[in-house]
Design a protein around this motif. Sequence first.
Motif, PDB file in Angstrom:
ATOM      1  N   TYR A 360       0.832  -1.211   0.000  1.00  0.00           N
ATOM      2  CA  TYR A 360       0.000   0.000   0.000  1.00  0.00           C
ATOM      3  C   TYR A 360       0.864   1.257   0.000  1.00  0.00           C
ATOM      4  CZ  TYR A 360      -3.479   3.377   1.745  1.00  0.00           C
ATOM      5  OH  TYR A 360      -4.298   4.466   1.899  1.00  0.00           O
ATOM      6  N   LYS A 363       2.780   1.691  -3.318  1.00  0.00           N
ATOM      7  CA  LYS A 363       1.861   2.078  -4.397  1.00  0.00           C
ATOM      8  C   LYS A 363       1.603   3.581  -4.377  1.00  0.00           C
ATOM      9  CE  LYS A 363      -2.938   1.313  -5.925  1.00  0.00           C
ATOM     10  NZ  LYS A 363      -3.481   2.657  -5.592  1.00  0.00           N
ATOM     11  N   HIS A 364       1.286   4.112  -3.184  1.00  0.00           N
ATOM     12  CA  HIS A 364       0.957   5.533  -3.098  1.00  0.00           C
ATOM     13  C   HIS A 364       2.196   6.412  -3.223  1.00  0.00           C
ATOM     14  CE1 HIS A 364      -3.331   5.229  -2.436  1.00  0.00           C
ATOM     15  NE2 HIS A 364      -3.114   4.227  -1.599  1.00  0.00           N
ATOM     16  N   GLU A 367       2.774   6.796  -6.830  1.00  0.00           N
ATOM     17  CA  GLU A 367       1.839   7.760  -7.411  1.00  0.00           C
ATOM     18  C   GLU A 367       2.321   9.185  -7.166  1.00  0.00           C
ATOM     19  OE1 GLU A 367      -1.921   6.885  -5.658  1.00  0.00           O
ATOM     20  OE2 GLU A 367      -2.247   5.077  -6.847  1.00  0.00           O
ATOM     21  N   ASP A 434      -1.472   6.780   5.966  1.00  0.00           N
ATOM     22  CA  ASP A 434      -2.169   7.834   5.234  1.00  0.00           C
ATOM     23  C   ASP A 434      -1.751   9.219   5.711  1.00  0.00           C
ATOM     24  OD1 ASP A 434      -3.555   6.018   3.685  1.00  0.00           O
ATOM     25  OD2 ASP A 434      -5.316   5.987   4.983  1.00  0.00           O
ATOM     26  N   LEU A 437       1.602  10.040   4.226  1.00  0.00           N
ATOM     27  CA  LEU A 437       1.480  10.376   2.816  1.00  0.00           C
ATOM     28  C   LEU A 437       0.961  11.798   2.635  1.00  0.00           C
ATOM     29  CD1 LEU A 437       0.020   6.978   1.570  1.00  0.00           C
ATOM     30  CD2 LEU A 437       2.255   7.918   0.951  1.00  0.00           C
ATOM     31  N   LEU A 464      -2.843  15.841  -4.442  1.00  0.00           N
ATOM     32  CA  LEU A 464      -3.278  14.461  -4.647  1.00  0.00           C
ATOM     33  C   LEU A 464      -4.455  14.384  -5.608  1.00  0.00           C
ATOM     34  CD1 LEU A 464      -3.261  13.174  -0.964  1.00  0.00           C
ATOM     35  CD2 LEU A 464      -1.649  12.538  -2.725  1.00  0.00           C
ATOM     36  N   THR A 468      -6.780   9.270  -5.260  1.00  0.00           N
ATOM     37  CA  THR A 468      -5.878   9.034  -4.143  1.00  0.00           C
ATOM     38  C   THR A 468      -6.441   9.644  -2.868  1.00  0.00           C
ATOM     39  OG1 THR A 468      -4.011   9.051  -5.657  1.00  0.00           O
ATOM     40  CG2 THR A 468      -3.510   9.296  -3.334  1.00  0.00           C
ATOM     41  N   HIS A 471      -8.563   7.645  -0.556  1.00  0.00           N
ATOM     42  CA  HIS A 471      -7.947   6.571   0.211  1.00  0.00           C
ATOM     43  C   HIS A 471      -7.099   7.086   1.357  1.00  0.00           C
ATOM     44  CE1 HIS A 471      -9.191   3.385  -2.528  1.00  0.00           C
ATOM     45  NE2 HIS A 471      -8.857   4.190  -3.524  1.00  0.00           N
ATOM     46  N   ILE A 472      -6.908   8.409   1.417  1.00  0.00           N
ATOM     47  CA  ILE A 472      -5.986   8.946   2.400  1.00  0.00           C
ATOM     48  C   ILE A 472      -6.716   9.831   3.402  1.00  0.00           C
ATOM     49  CG2 ILE A 472      -3.938  10.385   2.725  1.00  0.00           C
ATOM     50  CD1 ILE A 472      -2.960   9.477   0.059  1.00  0.00           C
TER      51      ILE A 472
END
Length: 474
Positions: A360, A363-364, A367, A434, A437, A464, A468, A471-472
Amino acid sequence: MSSDGLLKALNDSQRYLDVVHKPQLGKSEAEWLVETTVENFAKYYNSGFIEYRKSVAEAGDFASVEWTGRGATFRDVMGKEYIDCLGGFGVFNLGWAHPKVIGAVQAQLQKSPLPTQELLDPLRGMLAHLLAEITPGDIQYSFFVGSGTEAVEGAMKVAKLYTRKSGFIAAVRGFHGKTTGSLSLTGKSIFRRPAMPLHNNIYHVPFGDAEAIEQQLSIAKEVGNDIAAVVLEPIQGEAGAIVPPDDYWPRVRQLCDEHEVLLIADEVQTGLGRTGKLWGVDHWDVAPDIITSAKALGGGVMPIGAFMASPKIWSVFNSNPFIHTSTTGGNPLACAAAIAAINVTLEENLVEQAAEKGEYFIKHLKEIAARHSDIYTDITGKGLLIGQHFVNDDIGYEIASGLFKRGVLISGTLNNSRVIRIEPPLVMTMDEIDTVLNRLEDTIQSLHSTTSGTGAELPKVSLLSDDTKSHIVA
């Protein structure tokens, strides 16, 4: 030493003990501790350490002095909370002060903190048994030390004793420690050159290039440079979470067998779940002849390291049990912590957690890196051993210091901020990931705003994406 000096030491030690016993400090006490800590480090430990640590430069009037932590967060002595994305470079797999590990050490402390050195101490045997149960291949025997570099030194020694050869092949940019033997294997000139000459008959090859190992083994045989072992990290940590090609480790295993040399896996940083497998070599189903462990082995509570091997290799130790000894290595407190650490790692499925959370996180991060290609060059790693690769040192440092201002601790290195690791406790929650991020994105935006205001080339990049964002959690 004068009597006045001894009296001062008595009084200072009592004041320091008073601090140790206090669960928390008032504002004036905390300020005194910060000032005293900075002064003590500068005058009596290493002034360069104070100059280097970004926490000192970024914390305002007071340096950031750590105080207490639980899980994946810790507080400094002034009460500011941080999310720990450094994890003691792999020490805090279980997080800060895991209660089961603390409880095991406290219980053992009430019985016998250190061994007699003459009788048999039961916890050493228990831990060796557990490691035999969880290590790959036919590894069965263990010797316990106090650190990772000692574990590597021991692995080198047993390899030399067993093979009766003196040479080693290691990887460029690999890191194995800073005592003389392990430093010989370490593949960075900044660490090696000041201490030269080191252990001779050491050869470095590019990491991930099995053909380079094959060539070096062939040359060594032809010219008589007998090689005892090839020593590698499964995934290079200090170099920036560098993952080798999938065919690399199986091919290295094959080459070692063909040339009758041992394969040593340095799992000091990658072991015990860090990369999403219990051992880093498990990603490629390879069984080394010798394996090292440390860092997370002590559960984030006690320092302990180990080097382990098969019965065939260990025969050189069994025939003379005093050929390698340590007065404090494998002491009951450290073994209690390690036994608890193994138990918690398995009981709480931390290996699986590292794999899921790492996928996870990576992946972010990829991005974010794709949206900020003027800042990033790559994201590498497996599990929760992740490398952020920046276009230059200055940007890497700005990201690290910017995150620190926002309550996130990540690693910087003394010689290179271009690659910065993210290595959090495996118990870090998804919400904490999260948050990191989001704070990273905020740091990048701030960097863009600053540079655009000065006319620098670094452009602003969008926040973002909507996908995205969903999800954060802010």
